[in-house]
Design a protein around this motif. Structure first.
Motif, PDB file in Angstrom:
ATOM      1  N   TYR A 155      -2.164  -1.138  10.087  1.00  0.00           N
ATOM      2  CA  TYR A 155      -2.783  -1.563   8.832  1.00  0.00           C
ATOM      3  C   TYR A 155      -2.415  -3.021   8.579  1.00  0.00           C
ATOM      4  O   TYR A 155      -1.237  -3.371   8.484  1.00  0.00           O
ATOM      5  CB  TYR A 155      -2.289  -0.675   7.691  1.00  0.00           C
ATOM      6  CG  TYR A 155      -2.791  -1.080   6.336  1.00  0.00           C
ATOM      7  CD1 TYR A 155      -4.141  -0.984   6.013  1.00  0.00           C
ATOM      8  CD2 TYR A 155      -1.918  -1.550   5.363  1.00  0.00           C
ATOM      9  CE1 TYR A 155      -4.605  -1.349   4.761  1.00  0.00           C
ATOM     10  CE2 TYR A 155      -2.373  -1.912   4.110  1.00  0.00           C
ATOM     11  CZ  TYR A 155      -3.718  -1.815   3.809  1.00  0.00           C
ATOM     12  OH  TYR A 155      -4.175  -2.181   2.571  1.00  0.00           O
ATOM     13  N   CYS A 156      -3.433  -3.865   8.493  1.00  0.00           N
ATOM     14  CA  CYS A 156      -3.204  -5.308   8.490  1.00  0.00           C
ATOM     15  C   CYS A 156      -3.570  -6.004   7.185  1.00  0.00           C
ATOM     16  O   CYS A 156      -3.381  -7.220   7.062  1.00  0.00           O
ATOM     17  CB  CYS A 156      -3.974  -5.961   9.638  1.00  0.00           C
ATOM     18  SG  CYS A 156      -3.456  -5.374  11.268  1.00  0.00           S
ATOM     19  N   ASP A 157      -4.125  -5.283   6.205  1.00  0.00           N
ATOM     20  CA  ASP A 157      -4.528  -5.948   4.966  1.00  0.00           C
ATOM     21  C   ASP A 157      -3.332  -6.455   4.180  1.00  0.00           C
ATOM     22  O   ASP A 157      -3.357  -7.540   3.597  1.00  0.00           O
ATOM     23  CB  ASP A 157      -5.339  -4.988   4.082  1.00  0.00           C
ATOM     24  CG  ASP A 157      -6.781  -4.856   4.560  1.00  0.00           C
ATOM     25  OD1 ASP A 157      -7.096  -5.440   5.616  1.00  0.00           O
ATOM     26  OD2 ASP A 157      -7.574  -4.174   3.895  1.00  0.00           O
ATOM     27  N   ARG A 158      -2.281  -5.644   4.116  1.00  0.00           N
ATOM     28  CA  ARG A 158      -1.076  -5.999   3.374  1.00  0.00           C
ATOM     29  C   ARG A 158       0.029  -5.055   3.851  1.00  0.00           C
ATOM     30  O   ARG A 158      -0.236  -4.138   4.641  1.00  0.00           O
ATOM     31  CB  ARG A 158      -1.307  -5.874   1.868  1.00  0.00           C
ATOM     32  CG  ARG A 158      -1.748  -4.503   1.389  1.00  0.00           C
ATOM     33  CD  ARG A 158      -2.309  -4.575  -0.024  1.00  0.00           C
ATOM     34  NE  ARG A 158      -2.159  -3.301  -0.743  1.00  0.00           N
ATOM     35  CZ  ARG A 158      -2.646  -3.065  -1.948  1.00  0.00           C
ATOM     36  NH1 ARG A 158      -3.324  -4.015  -2.572  1.00  0.00           N
ATOM     37  NH2 ARG A 158      -2.447  -1.915  -2.544  1.00  0.00           N
ATOM     38  N   GLN A 181       0.868  -1.179   0.000  1.00  0.00           N
ATOM     39  CA  GLN A 181       0.000   0.000   0.000  1.00  0.00           C
ATOM     40  C   GLN A 181       0.902   1.225   0.000  1.00  0.00           C
ATOM     41  O   GLN A 181       1.698   1.416   0.914  1.00  0.00           O
ATOM     42  CB  GLN A 181      -0.902  -0.002   1.236  1.00  0.00           C
ATOM     43  CG  GLN A 181      -1.768   1.240   1.413  1.00  0.00           C
ATOM     44  CD  GLN A 181      -2.870   1.339   0.375  1.00  0.00           C
ATOM     45  OE1 GLN A 181      -3.320   0.324  -0.160  1.00  0.00           O
ATOM     46  NE2 GLN A 181      -3.295   2.555   0.076  1.00  0.00           N
ATOM     47  N   ASP A 229     -10.326   6.234   5.439  1.00  0.00           N
ATOM     48  CA  ASP A 229     -10.882   4.947   5.031  1.00  0.00           C
ATOM     49  C   ASP A 229      -9.937   3.811   5.415  1.00  0.00           C
ATOM     50  O   ASP A 229     -10.376   2.742   5.865  1.00  0.00           O
ATOM     51  CB  ASP A 229     -11.124   4.943   3.518  1.00  0.00           C
ATOM     52  CG  ASP A 229     -11.603   3.594   3.012  1.00  0.00           C
ATOM     53  OD1 ASP A 229     -12.749   3.210   3.309  1.00  0.00           O
ATOM     54  OD2 ASP A 229     -10.816   2.900   2.320  1.00  0.00           O
ATOM     55  N   LEU A 230      -8.637   4.048   5.244  1.00  0.00           N
ATOM     56  CA  LEU A 230      -7.651   3.034   5.587  1.00  0.00           C
ATOM     57  C   LEU A 230      -7.710   2.713   7.078  1.00  0.00           C
ATOM     58  O   LEU A 230      -7.788   1.538   7.477  1.00  0.00           O
ATOM     59  CB  LEU A 230      -6.257   3.555   5.221  1.00  0.00           C
ATOM     60  CG  LEU A 230      -5.171   2.520   4.907  1.00  0.00           C
ATOM     61  CD1 LEU A 230      -5.481   1.778   3.634  1.00  0.00           C
ATOM     62  CD2 LEU A 230      -3.816   3.211   4.800  1.00  0.00           C
ATOM     63  N   ASN A 260     -11.414   1.279   8.282  1.00  0.00           N
ATOM     64  CA  ASN A 260     -11.949   0.037   7.704  1.00  0.00           C
ATOM     65  C   ASN A 260     -10.922  -1.070   7.506  1.00  0.00           C
ATOM     66  O   ASN A 260     -11.306  -2.197   7.200  1.00  0.00           O
ATOM     67  CB  ASN A 260     -12.617   0.342   6.365  1.00  0.00           C
ATOM     68  CG  ASN A 260     -13.770   1.317   6.510  1.00  0.00           C
ATOM     69  OD1 ASN A 260     -14.614   1.167   7.394  1.00  0.00           O
ATOM     70  ND2 ASN A 260     -13.801   2.330   5.659  1.00  0.00           N
ATOM     71  N   HIS A 261      -9.652  -0.764   7.637  1.00  0.00           N
ATOM     72  CA  HIS A 261      -8.644  -1.780   7.319  1.00  0.00           C
ATOM     73  C   HIS A 261      -7.548  -1.875   8.374  1.00  0.00           C
ATOM     74  O   HIS A 261      -6.509  -2.483   8.107  1.00  0.00           O
ATOM     75  CB  HIS A 261      -8.011  -1.465   5.951  1.00  0.00           C
ATOM     76  CG  HIS A 261      -8.997  -1.345   4.840  1.00  0.00           C
ATOM     77  ND1 HIS A 261      -9.508  -2.452   4.180  1.00  0.00           N
ATOM     78  CD2 HIS A 261      -9.584  -0.254   4.276  1.00  0.00           C
ATOM     79  CE1 HIS A 261     -10.358  -2.046   3.244  1.00  0.00           C
ATOM     80  NE2 HIS A 261     -10.425  -0.726   3.285  1.00  0.00           N
ATOM     81  N   CYS A 262      -7.778  -1.291   9.533  1.00  0.00           N
ATOM     82  CA  CYS A 262      -6.732  -1.249  10.557  1.00  0.00           C
ATOM     83  C   CYS A 262      -7.224  -1.779  11.897  1.00  0.00           C
ATOM     84  O   CYS A 262      -8.423  -1.763  12.182  1.00  0.00           O
ATOM     85  CB  CYS A 262      -6.231   0.187  10.763  1.00  0.00           C
ATOM     86  SG  CYS A 262      -5.267   0.852   9.392  1.00  0.00           S
TER      87      CYS A 262
END
Length: 427
Positions: A312-315, A171, A366-367, A370-372
């Protein structure tokens, strides 16, 4: 484009035609208004735009990058640069000798044979099969096309910046700049690749110690700021510290490798203590485990002061961006760790533009929302007693490292030309 293992040799070019050293000049670039700045998020936005600009180039392409891989992105970069050089565009590409140390001689020779002026920054041979030129790297990612379009940020030319790479896709962020500020980025890129430039008048050369807030409120303001191992060792860190001390409402920092020195940590903590909403977005799924462990050593210190920390854990997070209040932003190559703040060659752009700030804030919000994973004093990772003891000692050593590193002798960076006659024997 793939290469056989026999082709994967470290390129250690001999000095064919001499190449000028990167200029160690005392230039501090000023603010320019009336620029158009566009955020480019991840390779999906960045690669099509930068390759299209290169395909439309009429006279010149300047490229500096830390990493090029021989994958589909590297193959497209190679094809675009070769096509530009063959149609008469002057192409100068500067690759870092460590980050690009695994490029095959065939890949590089194809560029050189086509007329690309190819340069390696601090190349070094392997010792016992291991690259040893780890420190003081060319970490910038800059592209300037025809002196009109400039791209700058954290994105390398590699397929791991594309979502289809899989769970390890990064990211990341870059910007495209059009307008008066491109002249400074172009001037800087020419100096760093050893190209001759027109002398600047004294009023263009003088150092400008102006406050980050002491100029008009007009949008589209852009300024280049960089770090070298000469007169500008702390410029990027000082910019962060200054805006943190003057922040009034909010600070959002998204940074891949977060382990700043104590002074910067203290300014982050103090901003939160005086009521500024401070949000850090850091790696939760790092590409290097040490980055996560180092960042977590700072959590207690910051969380207890009211700093909000998100992992941030998605990638893997690879971004190096920040915003303060409603109009100041920065995008660039500089992490907030000892390597970027004390050793590597880095470049960021500073942006005063409400629309850009708002868009970047929306993307980062948003990061984080929704993604952390939200960290707190209660759930901040803690290890065993000996882990905590070692962590304490390492933290208090590394927090002073940026200052101590400035006392170490800095080798003179050098560029070596790669030409069609330059080859490495297979190891």
């Amino acid at each position: 484009m793939s290469a056989s293992p026999m082709d994967k040799t470290t390129v250690a070019p001999v000095p064919a035609p001499p190449v000028s050293e990167p200029a160690a000049v005392d230039v501090e670039y000023r603010w320019h208004g009336n620029n158009r700045v566009e955020l480019l998020e991840n390779g999906e936005a960045y690669f099509p735009r930068v390759f299209e600009a290169m395909r439309q180039a009429k006279s010149e392409i300047l490229l500096e990058t830390f990493i090029v891989f021989e994958d589909k992105v590297g193959a497209e970069l190679q094809a675009v640069l070769i096509d530009a050089a063959r149609r008469g565009v002057r192409v100068t590409a500067s690759f870092d000798g460590f980050g690009c140390g695994e490029l095959s001689s065939g890949f590089l020779a194809a560029l050189s044979d086509a007329g690309v002026h190819l340069q390696m920054f601090d190349p070094a041979p392997k010792h016992l099969g291991i690259r040893t030129n780890w420190f003081r790297r060319l970490h910038r990612k800059i592209v300037v096309v025809d002196g009109t379009f400039a791209f700058l940020g954290g994105i390398n030319f590699s397929a791991d910046h594309l979502a289809d790479f899989g769970p390890e896709a990064k990211q990341d962020y870059s910007v495209e700049v059009q307008g008066p500020a491109v002249a400074d980025i172009h001037h800087f890129a020419l100096l760093q690749c050893g190209r001759p430039v027109h002398a600047r008048y004294w009023w263009q050369r003088r150092r400008q110690r102006r406050s980050e807030l002491a100029f008009s409120d007009h949008d589209g303001q852009v300024r280049l700021v960089y770090r070298d191992n000469g007169e500008h060792r702390t410029d990027i860190e000082e910019v962060y510290r200054q805006v943190l001390r003057t922040a009034q409402r909010r600070v959002v920092i998204a940074n891949a490798y977060f382990f700043p020195g104590y002074r910067l940590l203290r300014d982050i903590r103090n901003a939160a203590r005086r009521g500024v909403e401070v949000r850090l977005i850091l790696q939760g799924q790092p590409d290097m485990l040490v980055a996560k462990l180092a960042a977590r050593m700072t959590y207690d210190y910051l969380l207890k002061s009211g700093v909000a920390i998100y992992e941030y854990c998605d990638r893997p997070l690879h971004g190096k961006v920040a915003l303060v209040d409603e109009d100041w932003s920065t995008v660039g190559s500089s992490n907030l760790d000892p390597l970027s703040l004390s050793m590597n060659l880095e470049a960021n752009v500073l942006i005063r533009d409400r629309g850009f700030n708002r868009h970047l804030f929306e993307r980062l919000e948003d990061l984080s929302d929704n993604h952390c994973k939200v960290m707190s004093v209660d759930n901040a990772p803690r290890g065993r007693v000996w882990h905590m003891t070692v962590g304490f000692l390492v933290f208090h050593f590394l927090r002073h490292f940026p200052a101590w590193a400035g006392w170490l002798p800095a080798h003179k960076p050098h560029l070596k030309a790669f030409t069609a006659s330059t080859r490495s024997e297979p190891s």
